[in-house]
Scaffold this motif. Structure first.
Motif, PDB file in Angstrom:
ATOM      1  N   LEU A   1      -1.932  -3.763   6.776  1.00  5.35           N
ATOM      2  CA  LEU A   1      -2.776  -3.676   5.581  1.00  5.35           C
ATOM      3  C   LEU A   1      -2.225  -4.572   4.475  1.00  5.35           C
ATOM      4  O   LEU A   1      -2.975  -5.320   3.834  1.00  5.35           O
ATOM      5  N   TYR A   2      -0.933  -4.524   4.288  1.00  5.85           N
ATOM      6  CA  TYR A   2      -0.258  -5.357   3.284  1.00  5.85           C
ATOM      7  C   TYR A   2      -0.505  -6.840   3.563  1.00  5.85           C
ATOM      8  O   TYR A   2      -0.839  -7.596   2.658  1.00  5.85           O
TER       9      TYR A   2
ATOM     10  N   LEU B   1       7.690  -0.622   1.151  1.00  2.00           N
ATOM     11  CA  LEU B   1       7.276  -1.430   2.300  1.00  2.00           C
ATOM     12  C   LEU B   1       8.050  -2.734   2.377  1.00  2.00           C
ATOM     13  O   LEU B   1       8.335  -3.223   3.463  1.00  2.00           O
TER      14      LEU B   1
ATOM     15  N   TRP C   1       0.793   0.074   7.832  1.00  2.00           N
ATOM     16  CA  TRP C   1       0.943  -0.291   6.420  1.00  2.00           C
ATOM     17  C   TRP C   1       1.269  -1.776   6.274  1.00  2.00           C
ATOM     18  O   TRP C   1       0.768  -2.426   5.364  1.00  2.00           O
ATOM     19  N   GLN C   2       2.088  -2.294   7.176  1.00  2.00           N
ATOM     20  CA  GLN C   2       2.434  -3.709   7.130  1.00  2.00           C
ATOM     21  C   GLN C   2       1.202  -4.578   7.383  1.00  2.00           C
ATOM     22  O   GLN C   2       0.984  -5.583   6.711  1.00  2.00           O
TER      23      GLN C   2
ATOM     24  N   PRO D   1       0.802  -1.220   0.000  1.00  2.00           N
ATOM     25  CA  PRO D   1       0.000   0.000   0.000  1.00  2.00           C
ATOM     26  C   PRO D   1       0.841   1.280   0.000  1.00  2.00           C
ATOM     27  O   PRO D   1       0.329   2.342  -0.333  1.00  2.00           O
ATOM     28  N   VAL D   2       2.096   1.184   0.381  1.00  2.00           N
ATOM     29  CA  VAL D   2       3.005   2.331   0.344  1.00  2.00           C
ATOM     30  C   VAL D   2       4.317   1.898  -0.284  1.00  2.00           C
ATOM     31  O   VAL D   2       4.696   0.726  -0.227  1.00  2.00           O
TER      32      VAL D   2
ATOM     33  N   ASP E   1       8.803   6.934   8.243  1.00  2.00           N
ATOM     34  CA  ASP E   1       7.420   6.645   8.630  1.00  2.00           C
ATOM     35  C   ASP E   1       7.359   5.511   9.645  1.00  2.00           C
ATOM     36  O   ASP E   1       6.385   4.781   9.696  1.00  2.00           O
TER      37      ASP E   1
END
Length: 142
Positions: A114-115, A93, A111-112, A89-90, A104
């Protein structure tokens, strides 16, 4: 995360090939007609997918493309990684030591997470699952 047209069309191509898996090679003009995607654009999509472990290519008048394995061996994640690159997602990552990711650091776990959820979900759906559910309601719950 936004799946591009290229990713969506790659899924359409792979599903079309999965649906016609037992019928032999499928010509791009046939996929183009059924999926309403220009043949020229399909050539670009197939170029991304045309690897020995993904597709078989048969040349000649009766030629075309076939899945190299049965439809239950391909996940949505596999196809999207080939067509989209990363499912992260970013940016950066996959390499948490990268300077951009390090800046970040407090958001990295979000983010992790979500991934991990996206990957787990997409890894759990095969082309065969989609074909099997075509007649059922599309309830792909997380």
């Amino acid at each position: 995360m936004l799946i591009s047209t290229k990713g969506r069309y790659a899924m359409c191509v792979m599903l079309d090939l999965a649906e016609h898996y037992q019928e032999g090679p499928v010509a791009l003009k046939d996929i183009s007609s059924r999926q309403n995607i220009s043949k020229k654009y399909l050539e670009q999509i197939v170029a991304l997918l045309n690897r020995p472990e993904i597709l078989k290519t048969v040349r000649g008048a009766q030629g075309g493309y076939m899945l190299a394995k049965s439809p239950d061996k391909y996940t949505v994640a596999d196809v999207l990684r080939l067509s989209e690159g990363s499912l992260a997602p970013v940016q950066n990552l996959e390499d948490p030591t990268d300077a951009a990711a390090a800046s970040d650091a407090q958001l990295l776990p979000i983010w992790q997470g979500l991934y991990d959820v996206v990957n787990g979900y997409l890894e759990g759906i095969t082309l065969q699952n989609i074909l099997d559910r075509r007649m059922e309601s599309y309830d792909y719950s997380i």
